[in-house]
Motif scaffolding. Structure first.
Motif, mmCIF file in Angstrom:
data_model
loop_
_atom_site.group_PDB
_atom_site.id
_atom_site.type_symbol
_atom_site.label_atom_id
_atom_site.label_comp_id
_atom_site.label_asym_id
_atom_site.label_seq_id
_atom_site.Cartn_x
_atom_site.Cartn_y
_atom_site.Cartn_z
ATOM 1 N N ARG A 1 4.156 -15.645 4.416
ATOM 2 C CA ARG A 1 4.947 -15.730 5.226
ATOM 3 C C ARG A 1 5.309 -14.467 6.195
ATOM 4 O O ARG A 1 4.707 -13.511 5.349
ATOM 5 N N GLY A 2 5.490 -14.157 7.261
ATOM 6 C CA GLY A 2 6.088 -12.748 7.300
ATOM 7 C C GLY A 2 4.928 -12.001 8.475
ATOM 8 O O GLY A 2 5.537 -10.737 8.123
ATOM 9 N N VAL A 3 4.328 -13.034 8.274
ATOM 10 C CA VAL A 3 2.746 -12.225 9.032
ATOM 11 C C VAL A 3 3.197 -11.560 10.740
ATOM 12 O O VAL A 3 2.582 -10.143 10.880
ATOM 13 N N GLU A 4 3.822 -11.993 11.477
ATOM 14 C CA GLU A 4 4.566 -11.257 12.805
ATOM 15 C C GLU A 4 4.517 -9.712 12.215
ATOM 16 O O GLU A 4 4.515 -8.827 13.175
ATOM 17 N N ARG A 5 5.274 -9.589 11.118
ATOM 18 C CA ARG A 5 5.489 -8.539 11.017
ATOM 19 C C ARG A 5 4.111 -7.606 10.589
ATOM 20 O O ARG A 5 4.610 -6.009 10.888
ATOM 21 N N LEU A 6 3.301 -7.717 10.403
ATOM 22 C CA LEU A 6 1.963 -7.000 11.116
ATOM 23 C C LEU A 6 1.539 -6.489 12.478
ATOM 24 O O LEU A 6 0.586 -5.632 12.445
ATOM 25 N N ARG A 7 1.654 -7.834 13.275
ATOM 26 C CA ARG A 7 1.643 -7.157 14.623
ATOM 27 C C ARG A 7 1.833 -5.745 15.517
ATOM 28 O O ARG A 7 2.691 -5.364 15.134
ATOM 29 N N GLY A 8 -0.048 -5.365 15.641
ATOM 30 C CA GLY A 8 0.326 -3.877 16.261
ATOM 31 C C GLY A 8 0.610 -2.753 15.312
ATOM 32 O O GLY A 8 0.836 -2.012 15.434
ATOM 33 N N ARG A 9 0.704 -3.276 13.441
ATOM 34 C CA ARG A 9 1.501 -2.404 12.774
ATOM 35 C C ARG A 9 -0.497 -2.002 12.041
ATOM 36 O O ARG A 9 -0.749 -2.291 11.663
ATOM 37 N N ASP A 10 -0.333 -0.499 11.228
ATOM 38 C CA ASP A 10 -1.082 -0.229 10.572
ATOM 39 C C ASP A 10 -1.127 -0.566 9.316
ATOM 40 O O ASP A 10 0.404 -0.069 9.056
ATOM 41 N N ALA A 11 -1.696 -1.170 8.474
ATOM 42 C CA ALA A 11 -1.113 -1.818 7.269
ATOM 43 C C ALA A 11 -2.832 -2.491 6.528
ATOM 44 O O ALA A 11 -3.142 -2.570 6.608
ATOM 45 N N ILE A 12 -1.812 -1.800 5.015
ATOM 46 C CA ILE A 12 -3.492 -2.798 3.845
ATOM 47 C C ILE A 12 -2.614 -3.332 2.873
ATOM 48 O O ILE A 12 -1.440 -3.625 2.810
ATOM 49 N N LEU A 13 -2.829 -4.590 3.359
ATOM 50 C CA LEU A 13 -2.482 -6.044 2.424
ATOM 51 C C LEU A 13 -3.365 -5.837 1.398
ATOM 52 O O LEU A 13 -4.899 -5.850 0.619
ATOM 53 N N THR A 14 -2.547 -6.471 0.571
ATOM 54 C CA THR A 14 -2.736 -6.433 -0.933
ATOM 55 C C THR A 14 -2.634 -7.048 -1.633
ATOM 56 O O THR A 14 -1.300 -8.121 -0.856
ATOM 57 N N PHE A 15 -3.641 -8.500 -2.446
ATOM 58 C CA PHE A 15 -2.966 -9.488 -3.218
ATOM 59 C C PHE A 15 -3.670 -9.997 -3.981
ATOM 60 O O PHE A 15 -4.598 -10.617 -4.290
#
Length: 190
Positions: free
Chosen positions: A157-171
């Protein structure tokens, strides 16, 4: 900054049709509380391991921990963006806004060609903000990604907050021997 992309686990929450319903019951004994959980391995935001659809495929606990972390690359349209090994392809459809409603079951899907292109780029983790990357009558994307030893994260959920941002995703999943596990999906913004 950390962003939580996880659907909260709450009693009565929506699950894939036919999957076990989520229940949690507090149990008090000897002055302490312990919560009894009843859930399927694919409840809420979760990861699918190869064993989910590939006979003899690896279970969650058998997978390299590097699969559960990578640079988040958001895909907003039909064509996959530029990818490099170790990335996590995050498909943004905006469908998470329907989580908990009947409409959520009629989600957009990922074209199997996207899964093949992802693997060709050395990417082995696919994440979606839907119930599944596949339609309910097919497992094509699951078979492609999981068949290559990759993983699929569903119900973000809330994936739109990652648009255009540098991010590391952990799961990170629980160390289960099974076919999947609930996860806490967290994006760390640079």
């Amino acid at each position: 900054m950390l962003l939580d992309l996880t659907q909260p686990l709450v009693p009565g929450m929506q699950v894939y049709p036919g999957d076990p319903q989520f229940r949690c019951t507090p149990v008090t004994a000897d002055g302490v509380t312990v919560t009894e959980l009843h859930l399927g391995t694919h409840t809420g935001t979760h990861v699918d391991a190869p064993a989910h659809v590939i006979p003899g495929g690896a279970g969650v606990a058998d997978l390299d921990l590097e699969l559960f972390r990578g640079r988040a690359v958001v895909m907003d349209g039909p064509e996959p963006p530029a990818l490099r090994p170790g990335d996590v392809l995050v498909v943004h459809t905006g469908w998470s806004r329907y989580f908990g409603t009947p409409r959520y079951l009629d989600h957009p899907v990922v074209d199997p060609a996207v899964a093949r292109a992802m693997l060709a780029a050395g990417v082995r983790a696919l994440a979606v903000d839907t119930l599944s990357p596949d339609p309910r009558d097919s497992l094509a994307v699951h078979e492609i990604v999981l068949g290559a030893g990759g993983v699929i994260v569903e119900n973000l959920r809330g994936v739109e907050r990652l648009r255009g941002r540098d991010a590391i995703l952990t799961f990170h999943p629980l160390a289960l021997q099974g076919d999947g596990s609930p996860v806490r999906a967290v994006a760390e913004l640079a």
